[in-house]
Design an enzyme around this catalytic site. Structure first.
Site, short mmCIF file in Angstrom:
data_model
loop_
_atom_site.label_atom_id
_atom_site.label_comp_id
_atom_site.label_asym_id
_atom_site.label_seq_id
_atom_site.Cartn_x
_atom_site.Cartn_y
_atom_site.Cartn_z
N GLY A 300 0.81 -1.21 0.00
CA GLY A 300 0.00 0.00 0.00
C GLY A 300 0.84 1.25 0.00
O GLY A 300 0.67 2.13 -0.85
N ALA A 301 1.76 1.34 0.94
CA ALA A 301 2.58 2.54 1.05
C ALA A 301 3.74 2.28 1.98
O ALA A 301 3.76 1.26 2.66
CB ALA A 301 1.74 3.69 1.58
N MET A 302 4.67 3.22 2.00
CA MET A 302 5.89 3.02 2.79
C MET A 302 6.28 4.31 3.50
O MET A 302 6.35 5.37 2.89
CB MET A 302 6.99 2.54 1.84
CG MET A 302 8.32 2.32 2.53
SD MET A 302 8.19 1.01 3.80
CE MET A 302 9.38 1.62 4.98
N GLU A 303 6.57 4.16 4.79
CA GLU A 303 6.76 5.30 5.69
C GLU A 303 8.16 5.91 5.69
O GLU A 303 8.58 6.48 6.71
CB GLU A 303 6.41 4.86 7.11
CG GLU A 303 7.40 3.87 7.77
CD GLU A 303 7.03 2.41 7.65
OE1 GLU A 303 6.27 2.04 6.72
OE2 GLU A 303 7.52 1.61 8.47
N HIS A 336 -1.87 6.00 8.60
CA HIS A 336 -0.96 4.91 9.00
C HIS A 336 0.50 5.30 8.77
O HIS A 336 1.33 5.21 9.67
CB HIS A 336 -1.32 3.65 8.22
CG HIS A 336 -0.45 2.47 8.53
ND1 HIS A 336 -0.83 1.48 9.41
CD2 HIS A 336 0.77 2.12 8.09
CE1 HIS A 336 0.13 0.58 9.50
NE2 HIS A 336 1.13 0.95 8.68
N GLU A 337 0.79 5.74 7.56
CA GLU A 337 2.20 6.06 7.25
C GLU A 337 2.66 7.26 8.06
O GLU A 337 3.80 7.31 8.52
CB GLU A 337 2.39 6.30 5.76
CG GLU A 337 1.90 5.17 4.84
CD GLU A 337 2.41 3.79 5.21
OE1 GLU A 337 3.49 3.68 5.82
OE2 GLU A 337 1.71 2.79 4.90
N HIS A 340 3.53 6.23 11.58
CA HIS A 340 4.81 5.53 11.67
C HIS A 340 5.94 6.49 12.04
O HIS A 340 6.98 6.05 12.52
CB HIS A 340 5.16 4.89 10.32
CG HIS A 340 4.72 3.45 10.18
ND1 HIS A 340 4.89 2.51 11.17
CD2 HIS A 340 4.14 2.79 9.14
CE1 HIS A 340 4.43 1.34 10.75
NE2 HIS A 340 3.97 1.48 9.52
N1 TRP Z 1 5.95 -0.58 6.22
C1 TRP Z 1 4.91 -0.56 5.22
C2 TRP Z 1 3.63 -0.25 5.98
O1 TRP Z 1 2.98 -1.09 6.48
C3 TRP Z 1 4.76 -1.86 4.51
C4 TRP Z 1 5.52 -1.99 3.24
C5 TRP Z 1 5.51 -1.12 2.24
C6 TRP Z 1 6.28 -3.09 2.82
N2 TRP Z 1 6.26 -1.64 1.21
C7 TRP Z 1 6.74 -2.81 1.54
C8 TRP Z 1 6.63 -4.28 3.38
C9 TRP Z 1 7.53 -3.72 0.82
C10 TRP Z 1 7.42 -5.17 2.68
C11 TRP Z 1 7.87 -4.88 1.39
O2 TRP Z 1 3.31 0.85 6.17
ZN ZN Z 2 2.90 0.00 8.50
#
Ligand code: TRP
Ligand code: ZN
Length: 896
Positions: A300-303, A336-337, A340
């Site tokens: 979904g997304a990355m923090e 959520h992000e 984090h």
């Molecule tokens: N840390 C991210 C979240 O939950 C999760 C995530 C985003 C992720 N991209 C990823 C985990 C690629 C594994 C691989 O907000």
């Molecule tokens: Zn997360």
């Protein structure tokens, strides 16, 4: 809801597909370094701190037509005895020196994925140059290419272990450092972004076609939070002044043609920043917060610190193109992000076994945020439905693992619904158990561990610092399996209609192979007593079940005429358990009518449905009770009224069946009940639909509730065979003010074989074929079509615009397909599904492995499908290349 638009079912926020990923785990005592699949296994008990810290790191990343180079300078300092170890994969090492002395061949060792220097000095400035080809990277991990033609961009995904695909580095979450990043590329990529603040930019000396930007991030962070972007993007800007008085520049970057779809996300970002200040006392800590939308993304997304990267599906939103459910989940993912930044970034994980420390807590926080933006009962219903459909399934099969596992082969296989959603349930129990002290506990957690990489034990110890200890909740983190709680009550009437009520609760957790015998867990059971004659709530209490079996006594219960009161248990789903309380149908009908807790009202309807579908009860009591409840809710809470009609998805029903599962029998029963309900309330549909005219679009809980209800009622009316409903559907499609209405009509027309079915599908295509995310819906509706055959689904996969490089498109089809067990669990279904996994195994192992997890309960199927599944999975095993799929397949095949 239920089967209306599985396209649109609230998906696992962060794990876009929420298709049960995994984790094995067996014999935690074993010390062999490989499991029986012959791949290296990593154990929590083997954790050792890093021998070197990285005081600071300078990166210089240059992007060229067909490759990239990365030069890095790591200022390292010895902390413990041991080798200097750097991790790296998929690249060529072109130079290495320590303290300006080039290392010769024998002076370092380069094995698979690891660079080791044995006699390094205590203070070592390590300079490294590498070269790789992001243009050929299809894995969506490390530095990779996204989009094509004019849309091409290069982005990074480092969590969990992608940074080692960018350069050699101690790529582990307990090594925190200060990053300075120089990016250089051709001017066709005007947007050059990295974490922190921009400190310099300009043209490359001697090359007027190239430019550079230098970014500096003052905060210490682990490498998994690193990010950079090379692109040509438009930006939406805003600002926010924190409670501490910091002016923060907010920027959302997207392709120019998508930039007007970023306003929902921007508002959600500001709401999140405010929410975290109010509810957790946490303010943002940098001058800039950037979000970048990318169309090819595994999750979904990355923090990433100060530079979130988002799947376009989780950030773009507009009424015309995005359903309400999707738009609501965009907001929750933005939250959520953002959350984090404190739970994950400022306080991070010591190692990847602690993943749920950041994810469980952050999911709990985003669920709480969302509950403040819609009816809390509906929020809880949606979160619990998802938990049951995915996490309970995962926990009931060979992939079962605790929120904090004790070993793994491939960490990417551990971004599971158990780590995320069960992890969030554990935090919820902690918060409810602590009550007002929870906030003091989280304050202590942040004060004590800011800037550190910590463990689940640290979290529990901080929460326990204020007096009440919750350290015994550690077993929830380390023990797998869904506890089953059973219960019953008895009543002794005394004088004056006052009596003594005893509630007996007992717990049992299945023994998962490879784990110790399960211990009793602390299970908070929120309960309320209701008077049977008046329907009034008499008393509320939190029952803390800690032993295998316990009696809870309510002394001095005053009743109206001396009849035994009824206890409503597990209110708001106060613990992630299977509750088997001895309720009669009459009890459940009573609770459906009188419970003041919306979640338990809904739960009573679910329990009635389960009695019909799983225990062959007659539907009469349910039909009467649900109709009454529906009609009493319809004016005040349209969204909850819509949910009250939920019939658990086939997938959720299947998680309760452990052998001889026959999908078609289950589906028949479910369809029959839905038909019954539709017929039984035929007149109500007519009436309710006519009271829900299409209004101009508004994004309020009330307006969303009406739209959800209208779609459900439309589907029910068509199910009931009401002739005019064909006209309602067509008209709703044509007059739709937004995507929720249009898609609701479209999927109703598709599933009910409307005479205009093909015409509206063609129209939808015409209108939206330039919008990738809307085309995902178009694919999804067709893959989820009740009337589609496996061959029809396979034909969708064959289409040219079924883009193998875009996980969103793959999930659109494969996700809808997997939600239909009668199709998935057939010879052709399995062949089609497994062929997708096999193809992705070569290009995108993370995704391939996640899709495979969906098949984890193959052994519960009745013959001949069970044998067919086994044979096909075994055949896949002979072809598999990636570690990710190998591990999952190995675990899955252990069952049966
Ligand atoms: N840390 C991210 C979240 O939950 C999760 C995530 C985003 C992720 N991209 C990823 C985990 C690629 C594994 C691989 O907000
Ligand atoms: Zn997360």
């Amino acid at each position: 809801m239920t089967d209306l638009t599985n396209t649109d079912a609230k998906d696992n926020a962060m794990i876009v597909d929420s298709m049960t990923p995994d984790a094995p785990d067996h014999n935690p005592e074993a010390t062999e370094a490989t499991d029986d699949a012959g791949i290296q296994k990593i154990y929590l008990k083997d954790y050792t701190p890093p021998s070197y810290s990285v005081e600071k790191v300078e990166l210089d990343i240059k992007l060229f037509e067909d490759h990239a180079t990365v030069d890095s300078v790591l200022t390292m300092k010895r902390q413990h005895p041991g080798d200097l170890v750097l991790l790296g994969q998929n690249m060529d090492l072109t130079a290495i020196s320590i303290n300006d002395k080039a290392l010769k061949d024998g002076e370092y060792q380069l094995d698979e994925g690891q660079l080791t220097v044995s006699d390094a000095p205590d203070d070592a400035v390590v300079k490294i140059s590498v070269r790789h080809e992001p243009q050929k990277n299809t894995e969506l991990e490390g530095l990779y290419i996204a989009g094509e033609g004019d849309d091409v961009m290069f982005v990074t995904q480092c969590e969990p272990e992608g940074f080692r695909k960018i350069t050699y580095y101690p790529d582990r979450p307990d090594v925190l450092s200060v990053f300075t990043t120089r990016l250089e590329a051709g001017k066709k990529f005007p947007t050059l972004l990295a974490n922190g603040d921009l400190i310099e930019s300009g043209e490359v000396e001697g090359d007027s076609n190239r430019h550079y930007a230098i970014w500096h991030d003052v905060s210490k962070k682990p490498s998994y939070l690193f990010a950079c972007v090379f692109a040509d993007l438009a930006v939406l800007e805003d600002s926010y002044t924190t409670i501490e008085g910091r002016d923060v520049k907010l920027q959302i970057y997207a392709k120019a043609y998508d930039i007007d779809k970023c306003h929902v996300a921007m508002q959600a970002l500001k709401d999140s920043m405010h929410w975290d200040e109010e509810n957790y006392g946490r303010a943002y800590d940098l001058d800039r917060y950037m979000i970048v939308a990318v169309s090819q993304f595994n999750m979904g997304a990355m923090e990433n610190k100060g530079l979130n990267i988002f799947n376009t599906s989780c950030v773009l939103s507009s009424p015309e193109t995005t359903t309400d459910a999707r738009s609501f989940s965009v907001k929750s993912i933005i939250a959520h992000e953002y959350f984090h930044n404190w739970t994950g970034n400022r306080v991070t994980c010591r190692d990847w076994f602690q993943l749920c420390l950041k994810e469980g807590l952050t999911v709990y926080r985003d669920q709480s945020f969302s509950a403040d933006h819609q009816s809390p009962a509906v929020q809880r219903i949606d979160d619990v439905s998802m938990l049951r459909a995915y996490q309970f399934t995962e926990d009931a099969g060979p992939l079962s693992h605790p929120p904090r596992p004790s070993s793994f082969v491939e960490i990417n296989n551990f971004y599971t619904t158990t780590v995320y959603e069960k992890g969030a349930e554990v935090v919820r129990m902690l918060a409810n158990t602590l009550g007002d002290e929870y906030r003091q506990g989280t304050d202590t957690y942040f004060d004590r561990y800011d800037g550190q990489a910590v463990t689940v034990e640290d979290w529990l110890s901080a929460l326990s610092a204020e007096g009440k200890s919750v350290e015994h909740f550690i077993d929830w983190y380390t023990q797998p399996g869904t506890p089953e709680v059973s219960g019953h009550q008895s009543f002794e009437l005394g004088k004056d209609n006052v009596g003594k009520l005893t509630v007996t609760l007992s717990q049992k957790t299945r023994q998962v192979e490879g784990y110790e015998a399960p211990k009793p867990l602390p299970i908070p059971v929120a309960a309320a007593l209701f008077d049977r004659t008046s329907g009034e709530l008499i008393e509320e209490r939190l029952l803390m079940l800690e032993q295998e079996s316990q009696d809870f006594v309510f002394d001095q219960v005053t009743t109206v005429v001396g009849i035994e009161p009824i206890v409503s248990v597990l209110r708001d789903f106060s613990a992630p358990v299977q509750m088997k309380y001895q309720y009669s149908e009459a009890d459940l009908a009573f609770l459906l009518a009188h419970e003041t807790n919306g979640f338990n009202q809904w739960q009573s309807a679910q329990a009635l449905v389960n009695k019909i579908l799983l225990q062959n009860n007659e539907p009469e009591v349910y039909l009467q009770a649900v109709k009454k409840a529906f009609l009493s809710l319809v004016q005040d809470d349209a969204m909850l009224a819509a949910r009250i009609l939920d019939i658990p998805a086939e997938r959720e029903l299947a998680s309760a069946v452990n052998s001889d599962y026959q999908p078609s029998v289950m589906k028949q029963k479910r369809d029959l009940l839905k038909n019954n309900l539709a017929q039984f309330m035929a007149e109500d549909w007519q009436q309710v639909y006519s009271q829900l005219p299409i209004e101009s679009y508004e994004d309020t809980p009330q307006a969303r509730g009406k739209r959800a209800l209208r779609n459900v009622v439309l589907d029910m009316a068509l199910t009931a065979g009401i002739e005019e409903a064909h006209d309602w559907a067509y008209e709703q499609y044509q007059k739709a003010s937004c995507m929720t209405e249009r898609l609701g009509a479209l999927s109703a027309m598709v599933n009910h074989e409307h005479p205009q079915k093909q015409a509206v599908l063609a129209d939808f295509y015409e209108r939206f074929n330039k919008e990738a995310l809307v085309m995902d819906l178009w694919f999804s509706v067709q893959a989820g079509d009740e009337n589609a055959s496996v061959a029809d689904i396979a034909a969708l996969i064959e289409r040219k615009d079924f883009d193998w490089g875009t996980p969103n498109r793959i999930r659109a089809v494969v996700g809808s397909f997997a939600a239909q067990p009668t199709k998935l669990w057939s010879k052709e279904g399995l062949e089609t599904y497994i062929a997708v996994v096999q193809k992705l195994d070569e290009t995108n192992p993370v995704l391939a492995s996640r899709l495979l997890q969906t098949l984890s309960r193959w052994y519960t199927l009745a013959e001949p499908v069970r044998a067919e599944a086994k044979q096909q999975l075994q055949q896949l095993r002979r072809q598999v290349k990636s570690k990710n799929v190998t591990e999952s397949l190995h675990t899955i095949l252990k069952a049966g």
